[in-house]
Design an enzyme around this catalytic site. Structure first.
Site, PDB file in Angstrom:
ATOM      1  N   GLU A   1       1.751 -18.483  34.140  1.00 55.92           N
ATOM      2  CA  GLU A   1       1.536 -17.083  33.730  1.00 55.92           C
ATOM      3  C   GLU A   1       2.592 -16.540  32.774  1.00 55.92           C
ATOM      4  OE1 GLU A   1       1.051 -14.829  37.353  1.00 55.92           O
ATOM      5  OE2 GLU A   1      -0.745 -15.925  37.933  1.00 55.92           O
TER       6      GLU A   1
ATOM      7  N   ASN B   1      -0.271 -23.115  33.206  1.00 58.71           N
ATOM      8  CA  ASN B   1      -1.295 -22.510  34.058  1.00 58.71           C
ATOM      9  C   ASN B   1      -1.340 -20.994  33.834  1.00 58.71           C
ATOM     10  OD1 ASN B   1      -3.125 -23.005  36.341  1.00 58.71           O
ATOM     11  ND2 ASN B   1      -1.682 -21.832  37.593  1.00 58.71           N
TER      12      ASN B   1
ATOM     13  N   HIS C   1      -9.735 -17.193  38.725  1.00 60.11           N
ATOM     14  CA  HIS C   1      -9.983 -16.119  39.709  1.00 60.11           C
ATOM     15  C   HIS C   1     -11.042 -15.226  39.075  1.00 60.11           C
ATOM     16  CE1 HIS C   1      -6.801 -17.344  42.344  1.00 60.11           C
ATOM     17  NE2 HIS C   1      -5.930 -17.334  41.359  1.00 60.11           N
TER      18      HIS C   1
ATOM     19  N   GLU D   1      -7.472 -22.558  40.355  1.00 62.62           N
ATOM     20  CA  GLU D   1      -7.402 -21.590  41.468  1.00 62.62           C
ATOM     21  C   GLU D   1      -8.720 -20.856  41.639  1.00 62.62           C
ATOM     22  OE1 GLU D   1      -3.917 -19.078  41.109  1.00 62.62           O
ATOM     23  OE2 GLU D   1      -2.693 -20.704  40.328  1.00 62.62           O
TER      24      GLU D   1
ATOM     25  N   ASP E   1     -11.825 -18.928  42.687  1.00 60.56           N
ATOM     26  CA  ASP E   1     -12.460 -18.178  43.776  1.00 60.56           C
ATOM     27  C   ASP E   1     -13.265 -17.055  43.144  1.00 60.56           C
ATOM     28  OD1 ASP E   1     -10.355 -16.392  43.160  1.00 60.56           O
ATOM     29  OD2 ASP E   1      -9.303 -16.711  45.046  1.00 60.56           O
TER      30      ASP E   1
END
Ligand code: XIL
Length: 381
Positions: free
Chosen positions: A169, A214, A254, A285, A287
């Site tokens: 990030e 990432n 996400h 990641e 979801d």
């Protein structure tokens, strides 16, 4: 559609007369696995493996050791794991001069006992820094602190990791810099070259792990996501031009369900750009946040979440550079989405492939079907 493309059940149902007197064994169509078979050949990991994909999930290391059903679920569905928190600076660094590897080591042991792969997450981030960091770190000691951390942590597990998120990030266009970098503590202490220095240190500490950048917020079709993709590409191109060792881009994924959220051509262009830079792509990641969906009926909420998994994966898996898919957690019993980004009504999210009782959700079947639909990938890639 020919009979060949019908499922055995549909075929039998559509032609009862033609089949009268015909013994089942004479049919060349293999029986489909029973719908409830979700382990072994029915697992996410095996469906993924048939399409040059690793499936896995982020794990809560404490739950792994205290909840055997959770450990079983993780083990049967995954071929790759990542620690949800245990390899971040906070848990690893009780004081400026000490390391606590207890949880990280326990995860490595679990992974090796079960012959799984492991991603490291992460070596540098602006969050999850230990409480002592802000007062202790300064321009004079920060580079040493960073290099020692990378050397000790990546070095400890060298040769045993699938990949490391070296920097997490680091891009935030809204911070207003022309290079798009986030105004993080690392940037403030070390300047923009910290990213390059970190990747070189990670390669030296573990020459075998795939080194990954990432980030989040790059998935949508909205202008903010496009700005973020542009800034990430700028960074990755700069790193590649300078021969910085980097192997993969981690797209956190996400994502969210509901009509406001669409995934499409902007993301696909970005994935093609990554491939042209010779980078693999990992969905690190995944979801699906259900906060924009009505709470009830639950069945409709589950279907909308599953539809978002389907739309996103059907799209992204068309890109051959995508090699890994990890969900951020595996059961709704343990998801960060009930904390950060929680629903306004504070009701538990239903965002992952297994529910709170470890039963598969519509999202599980949507994921599995998307894996199955992946177009064939040329072996050369
Ligand atoms: C989250 C964890 O899931 C939470 O348990 C923790 O409190 C905060 O961090 N992006 C990342 C992950 O890279 O490390 C974050 O994990 C989720 C967002």
């Amino acid at each position: 559609m020919t009979n060949h493309h019908l499922s055995r059940r549909a075929f039998l149902a559509s032609a009862p007369l033609a089949l009268a007197g015909c013994h089942r064994d004479l049919l060349s169509i293999p029986p489909p696995p029973p719908a409830q078979e979700i382990t072994g050949p029915g697992s996410l990991r095996q469906h993924a493996a048939q399409h040059i994909l690793l499936y896995g999930c982020a794990v809560n290391v404490k739950l792994l050791s205290t909840d055997p059903a959770y450990a079983d679920l993780v083990r049967t569905q995954s071929s790759i794991l990542v620690a949800e928190n245990a390899m971040k600076w906070g848990p690893l660094r009780p004081t400026p001069t000490t390391f606590n590897f207890d949880q990280a080591d326990a995860l490595v042991a679990f992974v090796e006992q079960n012959r799984l792969k492991l991603r490291g997450h992460n070596l540098l981030w602006h969050r999850a820094l230990p409480a002592w960091f802000a007062a202790y770190a300064n321009r004079a000691n920060a580079e040493q602190l960073m290099l020692q951390h990378i050397d000790q942590v990546a070095g400890r597990y060298a040769g045993r990791m699938h990949s490391w998120d070296v920097v997490n990030e680091a891009i935030l266009p809204s911070d207003g810099r022309s290079d798009g970098l986030r105004n993080s503590p690392w940037l403030q202490l070390l300047g923009p070259t910290y990213i390059e220095t970190a990747f070189r240190a990670a390669r030296a500490a573990d020459p075998q792990a795939l080194l990954t950048y990432n980030d989040y917020g790059i998935e949508g079709e909205d202008p903010a996501a496009q700005r973020k993709r542009d800034a990430v590409l700028l960074l990755l191109r700069r790193l590649k031009t300078r021969n910085v060792p980097i192997d993969a881009m981690g797209i956190q994924s996400h994502i969210s369900a509901g009509p406001r959220h669409v995934y499409g051509p902007g993301l696909m262009r970005f994935l093609a750009d990554l491939r042209e830079l010779d980078l693999q792509v990992f969905l690190t990641e995944l979801d699906v946040n259900d906060r924009d969906l009505p709470l009830k009926p639950t069945g409709a909420r589950d279907e909308a979440v599953a539809a978002t998994y389907r739309q996103y994966l059907d799209l992204v898996l068309r890109e051959p550079a995508v090699r890994v898919v990890l969900t951020w957690g595996i059961t709704d019993r343990a998801t960060w989405l009930n904390g950060e980004d929680a629903r306004a009504d504070h009701q538990p999210e239903r965002c992952l492939p297994f529910d709170r009782d470890y039963a598969p959700t519509p999202a599980f079947f949507a994921m599995r079907n998307s894996f199955d639909r992946r177009p064939a990938i040329r072996a050369a890639l």
